[in-house]
Motif scaffolding. Sequence first.
Motif, PDB file in Angstrom:
ATOM      1  N   GLY A 104       0.800  -1.147   0.071  1.00 49.97           N
ATOM      2  CA  GLY A 104      -0.145   0.185   0.003  1.00 49.97           C
ATOM      3  C   GLY A 104       0.916   1.323  -0.062  1.00 49.97           C
ATOM      4  N   VAL A 105       1.837   1.056   0.799  1.00 47.36           N
ATOM      5  CA  VAL A 105       3.002   2.361   0.757  1.00 47.36           C
ATOM      6  C   VAL A 105       3.580   2.698  -0.477  1.00 47.36           C
ATOM      7  CG1 VAL A 105       5.013   3.302   1.715  1.00 47.36           C
ATOM      8  CG2 VAL A 105       3.093   2.431   3.267  1.00 47.36           C
ATOM      9  N   VAL A 106       3.890   1.560  -1.080  1.00 50.84           N
ATOM     10  CA  VAL A 106       4.729   1.695  -2.405  1.00 50.84           C
ATOM     11  C   VAL A 106       3.579   2.193  -3.467  1.00 50.84           C
ATOM     12  CG1 VAL A 106       5.290   0.270  -4.417  1.00 50.84           C
ATOM     13  CG2 VAL A 106       6.459  -0.329  -2.119  1.00 50.84           C
ATOM     14  N   ILE A 107       2.468   1.732  -3.349  1.00 46.29           N
ATOM     15  CA  ILE A 107       1.290   2.472  -4.448  1.00 46.29           C
ATOM     16  C   ILE A 107       1.509   3.969  -4.172  1.00 46.29           C
ATOM     17  CG2 ILE A 107      -1.088   2.570  -5.105  1.00 46.29           C
ATOM     18  CD1 ILE A 107       0.462  -0.009  -6.242  1.00 46.29           C
ATOM     19  N   LEU A 116       1.386   6.647 -11.223  1.00 50.94           N
ATOM     20  CA  LEU A 116      -0.345   5.996 -11.064  1.00 50.94           C
ATOM     21  C   LEU A 116      -1.052   6.873 -10.600  1.00 50.94           C
ATOM     22  CD1 LEU A 116       0.752   2.521  -9.008  1.00 50.94           C
ATOM     23  CD2 LEU A 116       0.045   2.949 -11.623  1.00 50.94           C
ATOM     24  N   ALA A 117      -2.433   6.606 -10.865  1.00 51.29           N
ATOM     25  CA  ALA A 117      -3.328   7.658 -10.247  1.00 51.29           C
ATOM     26  C   ALA A 117      -4.455   6.614  -9.420  1.00 51.29           C
ATOM     27  CB  ALA A 117      -4.027   8.300 -11.497  1.00 51.29           C
ATOM     28  N   LEU A 118      -4.992   7.354  -8.399  1.00 50.56           N
ATOM     29  CA  LEU A 118      -5.725   6.576  -7.321  1.00 50.56           C
ATOM     30  C   LEU A 118      -6.978   6.049  -8.035  1.00 50.56           C
ATOM     31  CD1 LEU A 118      -5.989   5.428  -4.538  1.00 50.56           C
ATOM     32  CD2 LEU A 118      -7.147   7.901  -3.996  1.00 50.56           C
ATOM     33  N   ASP A 119      -7.633   6.870  -8.837  1.00 52.24           N
ATOM     34  CA  ASP A 119      -8.972   6.508  -9.373  1.00 52.24           C
ATOM     35  C   ASP A 119      -8.970   6.090 -10.899  1.00 52.24           C
ATOM     36  OD1 ASP A 119     -10.604   6.892  -7.103  1.00 52.24           O
ATOM     37  OD2 ASP A 119     -10.128   8.784  -7.144  1.00 52.24           O
ATOM     38  N   THR A 138     -10.594   0.320  -9.948  1.00 55.09           N
ATOM     39  CA  THR A 138      -9.468   1.255  -9.866  1.00 55.09           C
ATOM     40  C   THR A 138      -8.798   0.690  -8.893  1.00 55.09           C
ATOM     41  OG1 THR A 138     -10.664   2.435  -8.241  1.00 55.09           O
ATOM     42  CG2 THR A 138     -11.284   2.804 -10.251  1.00 55.09           C
ATOM     43  N   VAL A 139      -7.635   1.532  -8.692  1.00 55.28           N
ATOM     44  CA  VAL A 139      -6.455   1.428  -7.894  1.00 55.28           C
ATOM     45  C   VAL A 139      -7.184   1.477  -6.552  1.00 55.28           C
ATOM     46  CG1 VAL A 139      -4.293   2.042  -6.976  1.00 55.28           C
ATOM     47  CG2 VAL A 139      -4.706   1.944  -9.336  1.00 55.28           C
ATOM     48  N   ARG A 140      -7.901   2.521  -6.147  1.00 57.50           N
ATOM     49  CA  ARG A 140      -8.569   2.601  -4.938  1.00 57.50           C
ATOM     50  C   ARG A 140      -9.364   1.454  -4.668  1.00 57.50           C
ATOM     51  NH1 ARG A 140     -10.419   7.535  -2.337  1.00 57.50           N
ATOM     52  NH2 ARG A 140     -10.161   8.584  -4.221  1.00 57.50           N
TER      53      ARG A 140
END
Length: 377
Positions: A104-107, A116-119, A138-140
């Motif tokens: 999660g921290v790496v992302i 990268l983008a969260l959404d 999505t990544v989220r």
Amino acid sequence: MPPRLLPILAAALLPVLCACNATGGAEDLPPPSDESLASVAKGDAGASREGLARAIDGVFADDVGETRALVVMHDGKIVAERYAPGYGPNTRHVGWSMTKTVTGVVIGMLIADGSLALDQPAPLPRWQRAGDPRADITVRHLLQMRSGLRHAEDADPSWSSDSARMLFTEGRSDVANHAETQPLDADPGKHFTYSTASSVILADVATRALTTSDNADDRRDAMAGYLHERLFGPLGMASAVPEFDAHGTFVGGSMVHATARDWAKFGEMMRQGGVASNGVRVIPRSWIRFMTTPGPRDPAYGAHVWLNRERPEGRDPVLFPGQASDKLFAMLGFHGQYCVISPEQDLVIVRLGISKGEEQDRLNEAMAALIARFPAS
């Protein structure tokens, strides 16, 4: 794999907390063991020395399973440290699902880098084909365990679970392929399903952000280099060893090995809002705030960390809701791995070992009693 942590019975825990309150006062209790007394640093430990040692005895009791390592940090300093025979400060321990928080921290770091983008839809070529409903994940969604992908984290027998099949049997040589070829069980974003596969997918997403190569060595080198140069190095986690599969994918849901002290360094970075003990910022504070914000489908889970909150009806508590601050959060792993972070108490506690079945319920109570030794700062 998620820790099998059973509910805490407040009626059972209350006498322990009353007898071992943060100010001391346990005249009618037996003295702590010499081992636990010796494990507490001399000077200001942030809690009563004898009371803290007695609580440490609880974490090493036979009925909680096998505790192999315990590190207690208060205000950034180790104030207690105890190991079982055969283990010590240089012993690496597999984090199991504590590794998810590393992923999660790496992302978050890659999002801060602009890679990268969260959404955005998870940038996986196989999901971007016309008509594939997984293109909406999505990544989220993956960070908050809301992908909608079919997944059974646990099963009976245990070897038949989706996580076991992905990690140890037919999926082990290419864990990302196994995870990413699962169909949807629900619309993305609608339901919470704890899933080691989601973390594996995020590890693949991170790797693809670092290299366009599909060569296993290139993938492994890119991710290993990023982990050590951008995360483990600045944190001083010299012992940290990530595992990779045969395709070069970081097994980001379960496989980082590190000493108890190094796991505590990671927890201290989280407590400090993304700053290492040497003052280097490794991740924006806003990302730690996002990770520790309750998700929309289970308030006891943020973004790859567990939160000390009540869960929806029908779901067992995981941490200590009602027994500790709701600002407390934790990295948790299979068979009772803990890295508990309590910002209000300036506290980080790492417990590593093996606890099974009902032992985990008693271990949870012992951890709650240990946390209760420290007042809010």
